[in-house]
Design a protein around this motif. Structure first.
Motif, mmCIF file in Angstrom:
data_model
loop_
_atom_site.group_PDB
_atom_site.id
_atom_site.type_symbol
_atom_site.label_atom_id
_atom_site.label_comp_id
_atom_site.label_asym_id
_atom_site.label_seq_id
_atom_site.Cartn_x
_atom_site.Cartn_y
_atom_site.Cartn_z
ATOM 1 N N GLY A 245 0.859 -1.172 0.000
ATOM 2 C CA GLY A 245 0.000 0.000 0.000
ATOM 3 C C GLY A 245 0.898 1.224 0.000
ATOM 4 O O GLY A 245 2.059 1.163 0.419
ATOM 5 N N GLU B 17 -0.887 3.374 7.783
ATOM 6 C CA GLU B 17 -2.112 4.165 7.620
ATOM 7 C C GLU B 17 -3.192 3.685 8.586
ATOM 8 O O GLU B 17 -3.874 4.490 9.220
ATOM 9 C CB GLU B 17 -2.609 4.069 6.171
ATOM 10 C CG GLU B 17 -3.951 4.702 5.927
ATOM 11 C CD GLU B 17 -3.982 6.229 6.034
ATOM 12 O OE1 GLU B 17 -5.073 6.803 5.937
ATOM 13 O OE2 GLU B 17 -2.915 6.861 6.215
ATOM 14 N N GLU C 149 -2.560 0.314 -5.569
ATOM 15 C CA GLU C 149 -3.391 1.353 -4.957
ATOM 16 C C GLU C 149 -2.498 2.414 -4.338
ATOM 17 O O GLU C 149 -1.658 2.124 -3.499
ATOM 18 C CB GLU C 149 -4.298 0.763 -3.875
ATOM 19 C CG GLU C 149 -5.392 -0.126 -4.435
ATOM 20 C CD GLU C 149 -6.431 -0.468 -3.391
ATOM 21 O OE1 GLU C 149 -6.733 0.387 -2.536
ATOM 22 O OE2 GLU C 149 -6.913 -1.596 -3.430
ATOM 23 N N PHE D 59 0.633 5.385 0.741
ATOM 24 C CA PHE D 59 -0.036 6.619 1.135
ATOM 25 C C PHE D 59 1.042 7.694 1.190
ATOM 26 O O PHE D 59 2.129 7.446 1.713
ATOM 27 C CB PHE D 59 -0.693 6.467 2.512
ATOM 28 C CG PHE D 59 -1.806 5.463 2.522
ATOM 29 C CD1 PHE D 59 -3.127 5.879 2.457
ATOM 30 C CD2 PHE D 59 -1.540 4.102 2.578
ATOM 31 C CE1 PHE D 59 -4.161 4.970 2.453
ATOM 32 C CE2 PHE D 59 -2.572 3.176 2.572
ATOM 33 C CZ PHE D 59 -3.883 3.609 2.507
ATOM 34 N N ARG E 85 -2.815 11.888 0.560
ATOM 35 C CA ARG E 85 -3.479 12.404 1.765
ATOM 36 C C ARG E 85 -3.063 13.808 2.008
ATOM 37 O O ARG E 85 -2.034 14.240 1.742
ATOM 38 C CB ARG E 85 -3.112 11.550 2.978
ATOM 39 C CG ARG E 85 -3.846 10.248 2.902
ATOM 40 C CD ARG E 85 -3.928 9.489 4.169
ATOM 41 N NE ARG E 85 -4.928 9.972 5.080
ATOM 42 C CZ ARG E 85 -4.694 10.146 6.368
ATOM 43 N NH1 ARG E 85 -3.542 9.944 6.886
ATOM 44 N NH2 ARG E 85 -5.666 10.530 7.159
ATOM 45 N N HIS F 220 -2.608 6.336 -2.607
ATOM 46 C CA HIS F 220 -3.523 7.280 -1.959
ATOM 47 C C HIS F 220 -2.787 8.564 -1.583
ATOM 48 O O HIS F 220 -1.805 8.517 -0.853
ATOM 49 C CB HIS F 220 -4.112 6.658 -0.691
ATOM 50 C CG HIS F 220 -4.755 5.340 -0.934
ATOM 51 N ND1 HIS F 220 -6.062 5.214 -1.325
ATOM 52 C CD2 HIS F 220 -4.257 4.079 -0.868
ATOM 53 C CE1 HIS F 220 -6.355 3.937 -1.482
ATOM 54 N NE2 HIS F 220 -5.278 3.233 -1.211
#
Length: 94
Positions: A33, A53, A90, A35, A94, A92
């Motif tokens: 992942g 996260e 994925e 972020f 923020r 992300h």
């Protein structure tokens, strides 16, 4: 101005940071992942994994000393940062 670091693979590049889980997965096919927050003008890019996260979400989304110890951020060159980002399915912001 963001400092440069000397990377064994990419030479002199801008400094960035990734959590230990992202840093350890760079040389593998493991998906952690990804972020990240956009870098401010004079600050390096920084990224953390899904596990980190979730810890943030479970603990008020505050970057405490405990969180920073868990994330154990490692210095990466900007190209290593981008490679880690690009291999994730994925991503992300923020």
């Amino acid at each position: 101005m963001i400092e440069n670091v000397l990377c064994e693979l990419h030479g002199s590049k801008e400094m960035s940071f990734g959590c230990i889980h992202i840093a350890m997965a760079i040389d593998s096919d493991e998906k952690t992942g990804f972020f990240y927050s956009e870098a401010e003008e004079d600050l390096p890019k920084i990224a953390w994994c899904g596990e980190c996260e979730q810890y943030l979400l479970d603990n008020g989304e505050e970057w405490t000393d405990v969180f920073q110890a868990k994330a154990d951020f490692k210095m990466l060159c900007s190209d290593c940062f981008d490679e880690a980002k690009n291999k994730e399915s994925e991503i992300h912001l923020r």
